[in-house]
Design an enzyme around this catalytic site. Structure first.
Site, PDB file in Angstrom:
ATOM      1  N   GLY A 210     -10.801 -40.417  25.559  1.00 19.76           N
ATOM      2  CA  GLY A 210     -12.165 -40.024  25.180  1.00 19.76           C
ATOM      3  C   GLY A 210     -13.184 -40.933  25.840  1.00 19.76           C
ATOM      4  O   GLY A 210     -12.864 -41.617  26.817  1.00 19.76           O
ATOM      5  N   ASN A 211     -14.385 -40.926  25.298  1.00 23.50           N
ATOM      6  CA  ASN A 211     -15.415 -41.825  25.839  1.00 23.50           C
ATOM      7  C   ASN A 211     -16.409 -42.181  24.742  1.00 23.50           C
ATOM      8  O   ASN A 211     -16.305 -41.694  23.619  1.00 23.50           O
ATOM      9  CB  ASN A 211     -16.101 -41.199  27.052  1.00 23.50           C
ATOM     10  CG  ASN A 211     -16.733 -39.862  26.705  1.00 23.50           C
ATOM     11  OD1 ASN A 211     -17.690 -39.808  25.943  1.00 23.50           O
ATOM     12  ND2 ASN A 211     -16.173 -38.782  27.241  1.00 23.50           N
ATOM     13  N   PHE A 212     -17.382 -43.003  25.072  1.00 24.03           N
ATOM     14  CA  PHE A 212     -18.282 -43.579  24.061  1.00 24.03           C
ATOM     15  C   PHE A 212     -19.477 -42.691  23.688  1.00 24.03           C
ATOM     16  O   PHE A 212     -20.360 -43.121  22.971  1.00 24.03           O
ATOM     17  CB  PHE A 212     -18.809 -44.937  24.546  1.00 24.03           C
ATOM     18  CG  PHE A 212     -17.749 -45.994  24.606  1.00 24.03           C
ATOM     19  CD1 PHE A 212     -17.067 -46.360  23.454  1.00 24.03           C
ATOM     20  CD2 PHE A 212     -17.425 -46.627  25.805  1.00 24.03           C
ATOM     21  CE1 PHE A 212     -16.084 -47.343  23.490  1.00 24.03           C
ATOM     22  CE2 PHE A 212     -16.448 -47.601  25.847  1.00 24.03           C
ATOM     23  CZ  PHE A 212     -15.770 -47.967  24.696  1.00 24.03           C
ATOM     24  N   ALA A 277     -20.425 -35.403  27.438  1.00 24.42           N
ATOM     25  CA  ALA A 277     -19.683 -36.312  28.312  1.00 24.42           C
ATOM     26  C   ALA A 277     -18.230 -35.834  28.276  1.00 24.42           C
ATOM     27  O   ALA A 277     -17.447 -36.229  27.416  1.00 24.42           O
ATOM     28  CB  ALA A 277     -19.802 -37.734  27.799  1.00 24.42           C
TER      29      ALA A 277
END
Ligand code: C5P
Length: 399
Positions: A210-212, A277
């Site tokens: 995943g990402n932030f 994102a």
């Protein structure tokens, strides 16, 4: 159709017995998802308590120019700029007279004088006051000034006399405002798709790639588009944010799910803003039990490329559809953004740099440059709400 969701409404209450009905009006507006700021005159407070009004609106009621003990000044100017509409209900003979003549001796009138938005009044008074030439004159002046009058009804009045002067019922006032927004919002009748948040690509039942991204920017765009009258679908990856008011929110997890939901909504959208994102890669093979360090001895995970949602929509874009992307860059921002604009067949790209303080993931602010094929505009650091407004203003110009 609810056009009130997310709208910023000033409810001005002046001192007449019909003020008790303003509580119902406030409740109706809040229930429909509007943000309501109550401004009450000193006499209004004799009829109805600020505690009732602030409890229902979720905002402190504004009445005085200053808070007595702290000396804090209440800005009628920023209130006047914040509002999409101002409704004065009830509007007494005295308040109408002050509005017509600019007698700025209370917060309601100063707010009216600095309001940039359309203003409605719902007069309420006894029949003789209503019929008096001065009231007629003041209403004519206000009408000429562009104020919209919600005419009072004929019926029994607080004096027990029967005549013209009953404030219009709260339900009908709410309908007038709802219809007004339906006809006058810049994005009324438009469908807007927004993607937001990260995507999670499952490795096993407990792990993901995943990402932030927190989704704040995309949610702000969805909420602002709804406030401007659009029919909004928000396709969101996993976030901790509540569904925005008045927006159809579709929750997904992975990039593939997001693509599917976005394609479905894009077919009849006028505008699509790709704010998500999206993870670039997903594990090639999902393991349906927890991978064990000792037992499985996994040293690497085979990945496959995820679909590019923006580019996929860009490839099927119809003439007239506006497709907007985001570019979050750490270096060579502008040239990277321009390359994405053309490769993904976007009409606009919003560049933000992780190098700028206060921009990017998780912050409540952002600093963006809006790039189209023929223009480039650099904006200062702003709240994500204000950035959303800038982006949508730009889109509205192009629609
Ligand atoms: O290529 P890059 O990820 O930097 O492009 C960013 C833009 O493309 C954003 O608008 C993002 O939402 C969109 N995007 C997408 N699907 C992907 C990757 C990016 O829609 N798989």
């Amino acid at each position: 159709m609810n056009n009130l969701a997310g709208k910023h409404i000033i409810l001005g209450i002046s001192g007449g017995i019909a003020a008790y009905k303003s509580v119902t009006l406030l409740r109706l507006l809040v229930k429909a998802g509007a943000e309501v700021q109550v401004v009450i005159t000193p006499n209004g407070k004799e009829f109805i308590t600020p505690v009732t009004l602030s409890s229902l609106s979720g905002k402190p009621v504004v009445s005085e120019f200053f808070t007595a003990n702290t000396g804090e000044w209440h800005s009628h100017v920023s209130l006047g700029l914040w509002a999409d509409v101002m409704i004065v209900a009830p509007a007494t003979a005295s308040t109408l007279a002050k509005m017509a003549n600019g007698v700025a001796d209370n917060m309601l009138i100063t707010t009216y004088l600095s309001a940039k938005c359309p203003v409605f009044v719902a007069p309420a008074m006894d029949l003789d006051m209503m019929a008096h030439p001065s009231t007629t004159r003041n209403l004519a002046t206000l009408r000429a000034d562009g104020v919209r009058i919600i005419e009072p009804e004929v019926g029994e009045l607080a004096s027990h006399l029967v005549g013209r002067g009953r404030m219009e019922e709260p339900e009908n006032i709410a309908t007038v405002l709802n219809d007004f927004f339906g006809e006058n919002s810049p994005l009324a009748g438009r469908k807007v798709l927004v993607t937001a948040g990260p995507t999670y690509e499952r490795i096993d039942p407990v792990r993901f790639i995943g990402n932030f991204s927190t989704g704040k920017m995309g949610y702000a765009i969805a909420a602002e588009a709804a406030r401007l009258g659009a029919d909004v679908t928000l396709v969101s990856g996993p976030t901790a944010l509540p569904d925005p008011q008045g927006v159809t929110t579709v929750r997904v997890e992975s990039a593939r799910q997001m693509l599917e939901a976005a394609q479905k909504a894009f077919a009849d959208s006028d505008v699509a803003v790709m704010c998500a994102a999206v993870a670039d890669y997903a594990p090639a093979h999902y393991v349906d039990r927890k991978i064990k360090r000792e037992h499985d001895k996994v040293d690497s995970i085979e990945l496959v490329r995820n679909p590019d949602i923006a580019a996929t929509l860009g490839a099927t874009k119809r003439p007239g559809q506006i497709l907007v992307g985001f570019a979050l860059e750490t270096d060579n921002g502008e040239s990277n953004a321009r390359e994405k604009l053309s490769r993904k067949n976007l009409d606009m790209i919003v560049l933000n740099s992780l190098a700028d303080k206060g921009a990017g993931f998780g912050t409540d602010t952002n600093k963006v440059t809006i790039i189209t094929r023929s223009s480039e505009e650099i904006f200062p650091l702003k709240s994500k709400q204000d950035v959303a407004a800038d982006i949508l203003n730009r889109i509205i110009k192009d629609l």
